[in-house]
Scaffold this motif. Structure first.
Motif, PDB file in Angstrom:
ATOM      1  N   THR A 136       1.024  -1.429  -0.401  1.00 13.46           N
ATOM      2  CA  THR A 136      -0.111  -0.039  -0.297  1.00 13.46           C
ATOM      3  C   THR A 136       1.017   1.577   0.169  1.00 13.46           C
ATOM      4  O   THR A 136       0.556   2.445  -0.590  1.00 13.46           O
ATOM      5  CB  THR A 136      -0.780  -0.390   1.352  1.00 13.46           C
ATOM      6  OG1 THR A 136      -2.196  -0.932   0.634  1.00 13.46           O
ATOM      7  CG2 THR A 136      -1.448   1.158   0.646  1.00 13.46           C
ATOM      8  N   LEU A 137       1.474   1.566   0.360  1.00 11.55           N
ATOM      9  CA  LEU A 137       2.518   2.722   1.160  1.00 11.55           C
ATOM     10  C   LEU A 137       3.909   2.782  -0.008  1.00 11.55           C
ATOM     11  O   LEU A 137       4.786   2.441   0.228  1.00 11.55           O
ATOM     12  CB  LEU A 137       3.368   2.241   2.054  1.00 11.55           C
ATOM     13  CG  LEU A 137       2.446   2.710   3.762  1.00 11.55           C
ATOM     14  CD1 LEU A 137       3.234   2.367   5.070  1.00 11.55           C
ATOM     15  CD2 LEU A 137       1.847   4.070   3.353  1.00 11.55           C
ATOM     16  N   ASP A 138       3.360   2.800  -1.472  1.00 11.85           N
ATOM     17  CA  ASP A 138       3.914   2.492  -2.209  1.00 11.85           C
ATOM     18  C   ASP A 138       4.476   4.443  -3.417  1.00 11.85           C
ATOM     19  O   ASP A 138       3.524   4.589  -3.430  1.00 11.85           O
ATOM     20  CB  ASP A 138       3.899   1.599  -3.115  1.00 11.85           C
ATOM     21  CG  ASP A 138       4.874   2.217  -4.974  1.00 11.85           C
ATOM     22  OD1 ASP A 138       5.865   2.670  -4.877  1.00 11.85           O
ATOM     23  OD2 ASP A 138       4.259   1.180  -5.464  1.00 11.85           O
ATOM     24  N   PRO A 139       5.514   5.009  -2.738  1.00 13.21           N
ATOM     25  CA  PRO A 139       5.480   5.986  -3.170  1.00 13.21           C
ATOM     26  C   PRO A 139       5.143   6.625  -4.417  1.00 13.21           C
ATOM     27  O   PRO A 139       3.894   7.751  -4.615  1.00 13.21           O
ATOM     28  CB  PRO A 139       7.371   6.921  -3.024  1.00 13.21           C
ATOM     29  CG  PRO A 139       7.182   5.633  -1.992  1.00 13.21           C
ATOM     30  CD  PRO A 139       7.042   4.902  -2.284  1.00 13.21           C
ATOM     31  N   LYS A 140       4.917   6.118  -5.339  1.00 11.77           N
ATOM     32  CA  LYS A 140       4.504   5.531  -6.895  1.00 11.77           C
ATOM     33  C   LYS A 140       3.438   5.870  -7.078  1.00 11.77           C
ATOM     34  O   LYS A 140       2.964   6.902  -7.676  1.00 11.77           O
ATOM     35  CB  LYS A 140       5.826   5.038  -7.671  1.00 11.77           C
ATOM     36  CG  LYS A 140       7.030   4.538  -8.237  1.00 11.77           C
ATOM     37  CD  LYS A 140       7.819   3.678  -8.705  1.00 11.77           C
ATOM     38  CE  LYS A 140       8.797   4.218  -8.993  1.00 11.77           C
ATOM     39  NZ  LYS A 140       9.358   2.731  -9.525  1.00 11.77           N
ATOM     40  N   LYS A 141       2.736   5.076  -6.180  1.00  6.37           N
ATOM     41  CA  LYS A 141       1.278   5.345  -5.917  1.00  6.37           C
ATOM     42  C   LYS A 141       0.197   5.972  -5.174  1.00  6.37           C
ATOM     43  O   LYS A 141      -0.966   6.351  -5.970  1.00  6.37           O
ATOM     44  CB  LYS A 141       0.842   3.865  -5.684  1.00  6.37           C
ATOM     45  CG  LYS A 141       1.100   2.725  -6.386  1.00  6.37           C
ATOM     46  CD  LYS A 141       0.320   1.229  -5.295  1.00  6.37           C
ATOM     47  CE  LYS A 141       0.986   0.221  -6.919  1.00  6.37           C
ATOM     48  NZ  LYS A 141       0.106  -1.245  -6.043  1.00  6.37           N
TER      49      LYS A 141
END
Length: 208
Positions: free
Chosen positions: A32-37
């Motif tokens: 969930t904590l994907d900076p790109k998303k």
């Protein structure tokens, strides 16, 4: 492995449940904590392109809001941009608070597990030592098997509690650091947008 778990006594059950939670939360938060998303790099440049080309309408705002958490924040600000700089900033802060709350979801559970897992292990240690001293009181020191069983239970639960607590603490700090980094990025992007719309000085909103 099963023999070790059994030897640890009933306190191994909550410790194992804690370990399952740590694994599940760690996997979910990493995905969930994907900076790109959460904060796409070129999103602000795209928004600025819409503004310059007079393409920013209700449909674009809806698309922006649904695109990513950063999009939700920027859309909140743009929806209230006509009411002035302060109102726009307040709208951005309110949306950002909701986004940050969602990003920090389950991190409290990781922190709690990191704190209680060693205590569960310590409780197992105390229970194991109580069994040892009870056996000594009732049977003397001649029954080595009973003494070894109590000491083994004490050591196994302690080791199991630490084995769960250490990864939980590492994951909590790792994800908290990632959230802080993402928040800084989103703040920078939001400030650029506010300054571009409500400032006399020239602001570069292109992606780095």
């Amino acid at each position: 492995m099963f023999e070790i778990i059994t030897a640890g006594g009933w306190l191994m059950v909550p410790i194992i449940l804690c370990s399952i939670l740590v694994i599940a939360i760690g996997g979910e938060r990493y995905w969930t904590l994907d900076p790109k998303k959460i904060a796409p790099r070129h999103l602000l440049a795209q928004v600025w392109s819409w503004i310059k080309n007079n393409q920013l309408d209700a449909g674009k705002l809806r698309e922006l809001k649904q695109s990513s958490p950063l999009g939700r924040i920027l859309a909140a600000g743009l929806s209230n941009s006509r009411h002035g700089r302060e109102v726009m900033k307040d709208s951005i802060q309110e949306a950002a608070s909701q986004v940050i709350h969602e990003m920090e979801r389950y991190l409290t559970i990781l922190s709690t597990i990191a704190n209680i897992a060693p205590l569960l292990g310590l409780l197992g240690t105390v229970i194991g030592m109580i069994k040892v001293f009870t056996a000594i009181m009732l049977q003397g020191t001649g029954n080595a098997g009973v003494l070894a069983g109590g000491i083994s239970e004490a050591l196994i639960t302690t080791a199991a509690g630490l084995t769960v607590a250490i990864p939980a603490m590492i994951l909590h700090r790792f994800f908290q650091r990632r959230v802080d980094t993402i928040v800084v990025t989103m703040e920078e992007e939001a400030v650029k947008l506010v300054d571009a719309l409500h400032s006399d000085r020239r602001v570069d909103v292109k992606a780095n």
